[in-house]
Design a protein around this motif. Sequence first.
Motif, PDB file in Angstrom:
ATOM      1  N   ALA A 148       0.829  -1.211   0.000  1.00 38.93           N
ATOM      2  CA  ALA A 148       0.000   0.000   0.000  1.00 38.93           C
ATOM      3  C   ALA A 148       0.863   1.260   0.000  1.00 38.93           C
ATOM      4  CB  ALA A 148      -0.933  -0.007   1.208  1.00 38.93           C
ATOM      5  N   PHE A 149       1.961   1.249   0.752  1.00 36.02           N
ATOM      6  CA  PHE A 149       2.872   2.398   0.766  1.00 36.02           C
ATOM      7  C   PHE A 149       3.399   2.679  -0.641  1.00 36.02           C
ATOM      8  CE2 PHE A 149       4.323   1.567   5.429  1.00 36.02           C
ATOM      9  CZ  PHE A 149       3.118   2.067   5.887  1.00 36.02           C
ATOM     10  N   LEU A 204       6.930  10.019   8.783  1.00 38.21           N
ATOM     11  CA  LEU A 204       7.585  10.791   7.726  1.00 38.21           C
ATOM     12  C   LEU A 204       8.896  10.129   7.315  1.00 38.21           C
ATOM     13  CD1 LEU A 204       6.974  14.550   8.649  1.00 38.21           C
ATOM     14  CD2 LEU A 204       5.996  13.244   6.754  1.00 38.21           C
ATOM     15  N   LEU A 205       9.669   9.662   8.289  1.00 35.51           N
ATOM     16  CA  LEU A 205      10.915   8.950   7.977  1.00 35.51           C
ATOM     17  C   LEU A 205      10.627   7.631   7.273  1.00 35.51           C
ATOM     18  CD1 LEU A 205      12.927   9.551  11.290  1.00 35.51           C
ATOM     19  CD2 LEU A 205      13.568  10.360   9.010  1.00 35.51           C
ATOM     20  N   LEU A 206       9.621   6.913   7.758  1.00 31.65           N
ATOM     21  CA  LEU A 206       9.286   5.616   7.168  1.00 31.65           C
ATOM     22  C   LEU A 206       8.823   5.777   5.719  1.00 31.65           C
ATOM     23  CD1 LEU A 206       8.935   2.561   7.646  1.00 31.65           C
ATOM     24  CD2 LEU A 206       6.584   3.043   8.345  1.00 31.65           C
ATOM     25  N   PHE A 207       7.924   6.735   5.473  1.00 35.15           N
ATOM     26  CA  PHE A 207       7.423   6.941   4.115  1.00 35.15           C
ATOM     27  C   PHE A 207       8.527   7.461   3.195  1.00 35.15           C
ATOM     28  CE2 PHE A 207       2.789   7.675   5.668  1.00 35.15           C
ATOM     29  CZ  PHE A 207       2.678   6.312   5.909  1.00 35.15           C
ATOM     30  N   ALA A 208       9.436   8.281   3.734  1.00 40.88           N
ATOM     31  CA  ALA A 208      10.565   8.753   2.932  1.00 40.88           C
ATOM     32  C   ALA A 208      11.467   7.578   2.526  1.00 40.88           C
ATOM     33  CB  ALA A 208      11.374   9.788   3.712  1.00 40.88           C
ATOM     34  N   ALA A 209      11.620   6.616   3.434  1.00 40.69           N
ATOM     35  CA  ALA A 209      12.409   5.421   3.118  1.00 40.69           C
ATOM     36  C   ALA A 209      11.732   4.601   2.020  1.00 40.69           C
ATOM     37  CB  ALA A 209      12.603   4.565   4.371  1.00 40.69           C
ATOM     38  N   TYR A 210      10.431   4.402   2.142  1.00 39.72           N
ATOM     39  CA  TYR A 210       9.691   3.652   1.119  1.00 39.72           C
ATOM     40  C   TYR A 210       9.692   4.387  -0.222  1.00 39.72           C
ATOM     41  CZ  TYR A 210       7.754  -0.232   3.808  1.00 39.72           C
ATOM     42  OH  TYR A 210       7.595  -1.396   4.517  1.00 39.72           O
ATOM     43  N   ASP A 211       9.779   5.708  -0.181  1.00 39.31           N
ATOM     44  CA  ASP A 211       9.793   6.497  -1.412  1.00 39.31           C
ATOM     45  C   ASP A 211      11.099   6.322  -2.179  1.00 39.31           C
ATOM     46  OD1 ASP A 211       8.451   8.332  -3.130  1.00 39.31           O
ATOM     47  OD2 ASP A 211       9.692   9.958  -2.360  1.00 39.31           O
ATOM     48  N   ALA A 236      -6.038   8.455  -3.578  1.00 32.78           N
ATOM     49  CA  ALA A 236      -6.805   8.710  -2.351  1.00 32.78           C
ATOM     50  C   ALA A 236      -7.166   7.398  -1.666  1.00 32.78           C
ATOM     51  CB  ALA A 236      -8.067   9.501  -2.684  1.00 32.78           C
ATOM     52  N   GLY A 237      -7.568   6.404  -2.454  1.00 29.62           N
ATOM     53  CA  GLY A 237      -7.920   5.102  -1.883  1.00 29.62           C
ATOM     54  C   GLY A 237      -6.754   4.453  -1.173  1.00 29.62           C
ATOM     55  N   ALA A 238      -5.554   4.548  -1.771  1.00 30.09           N
ATOM     56  CA  ALA A 238      -4.363   3.968  -1.135  1.00 30.09           C
ATOM     57  C   ALA A 238      -4.052   4.683   0.171  1.00 30.09           C
ATOM     58  CB  ALA A 238      -3.169   4.050  -2.090  1.00 30.09           C
ATOM     59  N   GLY A 239      -4.184   6.026   0.177  1.00 32.47           N
ATOM     60  CA  GLY A 239      -3.926   6.779   1.397  1.00 32.47           C
ATOM     61  C   GLY A 239      -4.923   6.467   2.493  1.00 32.47           C
ATOM     62  N   VAL A 240      -6.203   6.337   2.111  1.00 30.69           N
ATOM     63  CA  VAL A 240      -7.246   5.979   3.083  1.00 30.69           C
ATOM     64  C   VAL A 240      -6.980   4.583   3.639  1.00 30.69           C
ATOM     65  CG1 VAL A 240      -9.698   5.419   3.333  1.00 30.69           C
ATOM     66  CG2 VAL A 240      -9.007   7.491   2.113  1.00 30.69           C
ATOM     67  N   TYR A 241      -6.558   3.658   2.787  1.00 30.07           N
ATOM     68  CA  TYR A 241      -6.260   2.292   3.234  1.00 30.07           C
ATOM     69  C   TYR A 241      -5.150   2.306   4.288  1.00 30.07           C
ATOM     70  CZ  TYR A 241      -5.079  -2.668   3.113  1.00 30.07           C
ATOM     71  OH  TYR A 241      -4.829  -3.971   3.468  1.00 30.07           O
ATOM     72  N   VAL A 242      -4.095   3.064   4.022  1.00 36.50           N
ATOM     73  CA  VAL A 242      -2.979   3.138   4.974  1.00 36.50           C
ATOM     74  C   VAL A 242      -3.463   3.670   6.320  1.00 36.50           C
ATOM     75  CG1 VAL A 242      -0.789   4.294   5.504  1.00 36.50           C
ATOM     76  CG2 VAL A 242      -1.181   3.358   3.213  1.00 36.50           C
ATOM     77  N   GLY A 243      -4.225   4.760   6.291  1.00 41.03           N
ATOM     78  CA  GLY A 243      -4.702   5.348   7.542  1.00 41.03           C
ATOM     79  C   GLY A 243      -5.686   4.469   8.272  1.00 41.03           C
ATOM     80  N   LEU A 244      -6.570   3.813   7.507  1.00 45.96           N
ATOM     81  CA  LEU A 244      -7.621   3.006   8.113  1.00 45.96           C
ATOM     82  C   LEU A 244      -7.079   1.717   8.702  1.00 45.96           C
ATOM     83  CD1 LEU A 244     -10.708   3.092   8.484  1.00 45.96           C
ATOM     84  CD2 LEU A 244     -10.920   1.807   6.356  1.00 45.96           C
ATOM     85  N   PHE A 245      -6.174   1.062   7.983  1.00 44.74           N
ATOM     86  CA  PHE A 245      -5.741  -0.273   8.410  1.00 44.74           C
ATOM     87  C   PHE A 245      -4.373  -0.297   9.090  1.00 44.74           C
ATOM     88  CE2 PHE A 245      -8.873  -1.170   5.045  1.00 44.74           C
ATOM     89  CZ  PHE A 245      -9.746  -1.933   5.785  1.00 44.74           C
TER      90      PHE A 245
END
Length: 296
Positions: free
Chosen positions: A24-25, A83-90, A212-221
């Motif tokens: 998802a990230f 923020l660090l985690l998502f930057a790493a995945y990016d 948007a769906g991917a972002g909602v999935y990350v936040g929700l789950f």
Amino acid sequence: MSQDRYAILCGLGAVALWSTVATAFKVALAWMSPLELMWLAALVSWLLMSAIVIMQGNVLTALRSGWKTAAWAGLMNPVAYYLLLFAAYDRLPGQEAMALNYTWALAMALLAVPILGQRLTRTDIVAGLVAYSGVWVIATRGAVFNVAFEDPLGVAFALGSTLVWALYWLLNAKDKRQPLIGQWQNFSVGLPVLSALLLLGPGIEWHGWPAAGAGVYVGLFEMGVAFILWQVAVQNVSRTAKVSNLIFLSPPISLLLLYIVIGEPLLPSTLVGLVLILLGLALQQLSGYGQRHKKE
């Protein structure tokens, strides 16, 4: 259904959801920046937790106290950690960022020495050496005698996220807030900070419904339902190890989903490194179990 079986089912549910988040990230970050993803996911998670706090009748408790802790804890989680985690995945392949992130438990054991005054056992030291040799294999992508990492900044972001996460839990060791209320307060502090960073930086931009769906999935789950399921599992199980060991199921499932959904080929260096990291974690758990057994 027995209480332990119920707890294990909840634990399996949390692990199943966490196994999907690496994919998802990567899907979300194909459209959004790490800051945009963080803001949307935090907003969705905060709304979910708000609804649960209201349904449980804990609004007054949540508003009355605990904000001194939330003032700094919210800056660590969700702001700094994600923020660090998502930057790493990016910057890194999902498999590498995911594997490196699994070293947070070892980072916590090492940081507990200066922060909590705990002692490292020989097994702890061996576990750390084994696991961080796996980090080295992943960071160098198998060229273990080459100190020129493929993406040193991405590796630094991934390892930095593990340090922040470990520090967060160590500094919260004496936190007396109810877990869900504490998490809601932390996100209540973190969300305005993320909103300010987003407005002062790239601003809010619409990237389409798939993003948007991917972002909602990350936040929700990842930040919401999985946290709640894991909390229920830990609170209801007779022995924590029965559910804590379930986390070892997540990496192979994550790798499989990254391959099927993203088409990310499995690097041999990731496989070797991940095996070493999981072996280090297993040794650490055995050390902890041995110490508890001696006390009993």
